[in-house]
Scaffold this motif. Sequence first.
Motif, PDB file in Angstrom:
ATOM      1  N   ARG A  75     -13.468   6.227   5.343  1.00  0.00           N
ATOM      2  CA  ARG A  75     -12.859   6.023   4.028  1.00  0.00           C
ATOM      3  C   ARG A  75     -13.933   5.998   2.948  1.00  0.00           C
ATOM      4  N   GLU A  76     -14.969   5.190   3.179  1.00  0.00           N
ATOM      5  CA  GLU A  76     -16.042   5.079   2.192  1.00  0.00           C
ATOM      6  C   GLU A  76     -16.742   6.422   1.984  1.00  0.00           C
TER       7      GLU A  76
ATOM      8  N   GLY B 180       0.807  -1.213   0.000  1.00  0.00           N
ATOM      9  CA  GLY B 180       0.000   0.000   0.000  1.00  0.00           C
ATOM     10  C   GLY B 180       0.838   1.260   0.000  1.00  0.00           C
TER      11      GLY B 180
ATOM     12  N   PHE C  36     -12.921   2.678   8.405  1.00  0.00           N
ATOM     13  CA  PHE C  36     -13.471   2.130   7.165  1.00  0.00           C
ATOM     14  C   PHE C  36     -14.664   2.955   6.681  1.00  0.00           C
TER      15      PHE C  36
ATOM     16  N   THR D 207      -7.188   3.549   1.964  1.00  0.00           N
ATOM     17  CA  THR D 207      -7.149   2.092   2.114  1.00  0.00           C
ATOM     18  C   THR D 207      -5.979   1.690   2.994  1.00  0.00           C
TER      19      THR D 207
ATOM     20  N   THR E 170      -7.835   7.274  -2.671  1.00  0.00           N
ATOM     21  CA  THR E 170      -8.370   5.943  -2.383  1.00  0.00           C
ATOM     22  C   THR E 170      -7.286   5.034  -1.812  1.00  0.00           C
ATOM     23  N   ASP E 171      -6.112   5.032  -2.427  1.00  0.00           N
ATOM     24  CA  ASP E 171      -5.016   4.191  -1.944  1.00  0.00           C
ATOM     25  C   ASP E 171      -4.541   4.613  -0.556  1.00  0.00           C
TER      26      ASP E 171
END
Length: 145
Positions: A96-97, A31, A93, A61, A57-58
């Motif tokens: 993040r979404e 990552g 999480f 994540t 996004t990376d």
Amino acid sequence: MQEPVTRLYKLGVQIAFNLAIIVLVLGMFVGVWRVLANLGHTLTAVDTAEAFQTLITDALTLLVVIELVRTFVDYFEWERVRIHVLLDAGAIFLLRELIIKLYTSGYAGQEVVWWSAGILLLMLARTLAVRWSPPAHCESEAGGG
């Protein structure tokens, strides 16, 4: 009879968690490499919006993977799963979404309110879990000591 089976079980759990940590740490390094590689791509990309979306996004994540590694390492330290650590990972999480969808304009107004309410509930549950955590003597007994 029960003691050898219990030792075998504990050994199996330790092996499984060690393998999971190794895989997650490798994933964490991958990552980091992806974030650095995409940073270079972002600087030279023709479509900067898409390059930034990939970079964001990376990076987000990677934060989720870091929280998962923290959860596994925390299990070894305390020899039990602490709920506030799992709630941290869940909140990261969900954040993040939410951030990814907001960045891509994928949510309507009411959806943002529901996601924010979910994150708020997770953080409230985390606060309650930290506030009313078991006493120190229960923590050492929970570890099988």
